[in-house]
Design an enzyme around this catalytic site. Structure first.
Site, PDB file in Angstrom:
ATOM      1  CG  ASN A  58      -2.044  -1.004   1.125  1.00 51.64           C
ATOM      2  OD1 ASN A  58      -2.298  -1.571   0.071  1.00 51.64           O
ATOM      3  ND2 ASN A  58      -2.719  -1.236   2.237  1.00 51.64           N
ATOM      4  CG  HIS A 446     -14.691   1.881 -11.539  1.00 49.09           C
ATOM      5  ND1 HIS A 446     -15.367   1.946 -10.329  1.00 49.09           N
ATOM      6  CD2 HIS A 446     -13.563   1.175 -11.290  1.00 49.09           C
ATOM      7  CE1 HIS A 446     -14.667   1.317  -9.398  1.00 49.09           C
ATOM      8  NE2 HIS A 446     -13.578   0.835  -9.941  1.00 49.09           N
ATOM      9  CE1 TYR A 479      -8.997  -7.587  -2.978  1.00 53.45           C
ATOM     10  CE2 TYR A 479      -9.995  -6.162  -4.619  1.00 53.45           C
ATOM     11  CZ  TYR A 479      -8.874  -6.656  -3.981  1.00 53.45           C
ATOM     12  OH  TYR A 479      -7.631  -6.207  -4.348  1.00 53.45           O
ATOM     13  NE  ARG A 575     -10.477  -0.553   1.481  1.00 54.74           N
ATOM     14  CZ  ARG A 575     -10.551  -0.718   0.163  1.00 54.74           C
ATOM     15  NH1 ARG A 575     -11.332  -1.639  -0.334  1.00 54.74           N
ATOM     16  NH2 ARG A 575      -9.869   0.053  -0.657  1.00 54.74           N
ATOM     17  CG  HIS A 603     -14.092  -3.796  -3.414  1.00 55.59           C
ATOM     18  ND1 HIS A 603     -14.760  -4.021  -4.601  1.00 55.59           N
ATOM     19  CD2 HIS A 603     -13.085  -2.946  -3.719  1.00 55.59           C
ATOM     20  CE1 HIS A 603     -14.171  -3.349  -5.572  1.00 55.59           C
ATOM     21  NE2 HIS A 603     -13.159  -2.678  -5.068  1.00 55.59           N
TER      22      HIS A 603
END
Length: 719
Positions: A58, A446, A479, A575, A603
């Site tokens: 990350n 997306h 996820y 999150r 997610h």
């Protein structure tokens, strides 16, 4: 303004930067929460190591994308990064430094010693016995040395190009070289084809269990062997992180795929944004590297261990020690689908809601596979954002095209770090005869949608899948996401209109059910929030619960602030980055924000508005971020079957509000505090509850039962 005092009304409120938390610092706060998972002694040891590696990955992306883009922006604008009140580069660097120090302290002082106690030994040079040292020497001579190419720097041997995030060494040498010259510096790249974690033969060990060493340790142990006749004065491993954003002028290029293919190689050599060196690296060598890469000293990180801790994921993933990992979990399978071979007959009667990873992703693959094989199916349309390098679903689309069906695929080529895989799929789809387009210029596609058109006695009928997550079977195991399989006339008609919009570039017609970005999604979200505020002003109960990955769009945050002041009770489950300040008197008294960090990556995007007991429930591909609402093609779609609404509310929201194991609550100061059971309160983990509720073990007991209170995976379809 003191955010704890009642804010002024009007323009002063709108213009006050203290209303919003810093996005970058909020992202780093998320990584603090992930790091605390690694620090949790209640978790299995190899899973703690995995969380430690996730933090490293990350942080890599944080520098590659966030820091790089902000530095590039300020360089273009001719200003210093610290001049922007919305981005505190020094503060972010200090936060990163604290995180990294905690990481390596945890690795060296707890994780590695505990692993060794459990028979997994990561050996440094001093830890290896004579037999292991001999084997490492042979391995170095046989597998490593032939692939190494040290470059001694001089005018004829300039500083080599260093690939993004690759392992390298800087070596300071004394003594005459072959041409009579004295002290010098050499740079050496570690071979990328070799594993970074190497298992030593068990028979050589004098300790029970498995022994490993790092490639960097192997090279460092035999550094002197590479410079015959010269003295190695000092050396250090190093790694440079570069800007990894790809930029293509989509309005100028004639073929986006070809333009991207030529740009992908250049990503490895973007401008440098961070330098990592070993803790013992001499200052003058670090300064030399900083100068070569034009990196400010504030972005130099000297680490007490491997410069890429993320590579230790090979140790966590490769180990066969099941006792040091999470217990295996088998996702459940919707009973009605497992009892019927004809998925279209099931969907003709009722919608099917899937909750991954607690329920299997296989029905989504089966949906496309059945469509490919069904002689009555005439067309399939699908969006692809991140499918992965290997995908049964993509193979099914290719098979459908080869069978002569009309297959249209919207492939997003600009999906960060998945560009190459998506280019490869686009090429294969076109070779099979599919129609492939790349979305809309300037906007990322997306949205997660698949549409099947089937010839039936009453004419063509549409079936669709809409989801909150990618069409990627691998990530679907890790996820949390919702997916809806439906033949709902209004929904599928809207999906068809969105596909026409994406392929024809015409403005979409008025949609009946779906909220579409960049056209209506932001407006509808703000309208729904303000509507709850109006209900509260009338003295009626008003409620908003929303779950997403990030909340940073200021227009939505302002609407939430207004709703809070109107008396709406608001719970947000975010999150990652959250720019909203909860709990500020007179501003956000009625807003609570929590974050869930656990075994699975949260997610799902779920939006709930009480709306005078109409209980509006939407699932979406979009977070409440400016980029999702205005610079991407996104959809939010309603869940309308009453039983499925109840499922989404319970599984997607209520269990997460009850969590006191993996939940963190955000304060108005921007810091998160972990929720813990109070007094005799029982521990409750949302993810554990969902695993028990929806997993194969629970599914086996309920397989032949009729749904109770809307708990089954299917419910009557509402047209």
């Amino acid at each position: 303004m003191d955010v704890k005092s009642k804010p002024d009304e009007g323009a002063q409120l709108d213009d006050n930067p203290a209303l919003f938390l810093n996005r970058e610092l909020s992202l780093l706060e998320f990584n603090r929460r992930v790091l605390e998972q690694a620090e949790d002694p209640a978790l299995p040891l190899l899973e703690r190591l995995r969380f430690l590696c996730i933090v490293s990955s990350n942080l890599d992306e944080f520098f590659e994308v966030r820091v790089a883009s902000l530095l590039a922006h300020h360089q273009q604008a001719g200003t210093a990064a610290h001049a922007d009140p919305d981005f505190d580069l020094d503060g972010a660097s200090a936060e990163c430094r604290q995180l990294i120090a905690r990481q390596y302290a945890l690795l060296n002082q707890e994780i590695l010693p505990r692993l060794s106690e459990n028979g997994i030994h990561l050996l440094r040079r001093a830890d290896r016995n004579a037999a292991q040292k001999a084997w490492v020497k042979q391995y170095f001579d046989r597998e490593v040395r032939p692939l190494l190419t040290p470059v001694g720097l001089d005018p004829a041997h300039p500083f080599p190009r260093v690939i993004n995030k690759s392992l390298n060494f800087i070596v300071e040498l004394a003594g005459k070289d072959a041409f009579g010259r004295g002290t010098g510096i050499a740079i050496m790249k570690a071979p990328r084809v070799l594993p970074r974690v190497i298992r030593l033969p068990d028979e050589l060990s004098d300790k029970p269990g498995a022994s490993y060493c790092l490639l960097s340790s192997v090279i460092q142990a035999h550094m002197a062997d590479l410079f015959t006749g010269r003295e190695v004065v000092s050396y250090s491993q190093f790694r440079v992180t570069r800007n990894s954003d790809l930029w293509v002028d989509e309005e100028e290029v004639k073929n986006l795929r070809q333009a991207l293919q030529s740009e992908l190689h250049g990503r490895q050599y973007g401008f440098a944004v961070r330098l990592e060196v070993g803790r013992g690296c001499p200052r003058h060598l670090a300064d030399f590297l900083l100068d070569q890469f034009a990196i400010d000293r504030s972005r130099l990180f000297a680490v007490d261990g491997p410069v890429n801790m993320g590579r230790l994921l090979e140790l966590a993933s490769g180990s066969t020690r099941a006792d040091l990992k999470f217990a295996p979990f088998t996702p459940g399978f919707p009973a009605k689908l497992s009892q019927h071979h004809d998925i279209f007959a099931v969907l003709g009667r009722q919608d099917v809601l899937l909750h991954h990873p607690f329920q299997s992703f296989q029905p989504v693959i089966d949906f496309i596979r059945c469509a490919a094989a069904d002689g009555n199916v005439v067309a399939i349309k699908q969006t692809i954002y991140r499918a992965g390098a290997n995908s049964e679903l993509m193979e099914a689309l290719i098979n459908a095209a080869l069978r002569g069906k009309e297959v249209t695929v919207i492939v997003e080529l600009m999906a960060r770090f998945d560009e190459e895989a998506n280019i490869n799929w686009a090429e294969r789809l076109e070779e099979a005869g599919a129609q492939v387009v790349y979305g809309v210029v300037g906007l990322k596609t997306h949205a997660k949608m698949a549409l099947v058109l089937r010839r039936e006695p009453g004419g063509l009928r549409r079936y669709a899948h809409l989801g909150t997550g990618n069409y990627n079977p691998t990530t679907a195991r890790h996820y949390s996401d919702f997916g809806l399989l439906t033949a709902d006339q209004a929904l599928t008609a809207d999906v068809n209109e969105v596909f026409i919009h994406l392929t024809s570039l015409t403005r979409p017609t008025q949609l009946d059910a779906i909220w579409l970005a960049p056209f209506s999604l932001q407006k509808e979200v703000v309208r729904a929030i303000r509507h709850e505020g109006a209900i509260a002003k009338d003295g009626k109960p008003a409620r908003i619960i929303a779950k997403m990955n990030s909340l940073t769009d200021e227009s939505v945050i302002r609407a939430l602030y207004d709703a809070s002041k109107d008396g709406v009770r608001i719970d947000l489950i975010v999150r990652g980055a959250c720019a909203l300040r909860p709990g500020v008197p007179g501003l956000s008294d009625n807003i609570r924000v929590r974050s869930i960090v656990g075994r699975f990556l949260e997610h799902t995007r779920v939006f709930y508005f009480r709306n005078n007991l109409k209980h509006d429930v939407y699932l979406s591909s979009a977070d409440w971020m400016n980029r999702n609402l205005f610079r991407r093609v996104e959809v939010a779609f309603p869940v309308r079957a009453p039983a499925l609404k109840k499922r989404v509310l319970r599984e997607g929201l209520q269990v997460y509000l009850k969590d006191n194991v993996n939940a963190w609550e955000l304060g108005s100061d921007g810091r998160y505090r972990r929720r813990k059971p109070r007094g005799s309160q029982a521990r409750f983990s949302a993810q554990a509850a969902l695993m028990e509720m929806l997993g194969a073990a629970g599914d086996a007991h309920a397989h032949n039962k009729e749904p109770e209170n809307g708990t089954d995976s299917v419910a009557p379809r509402r047209s």
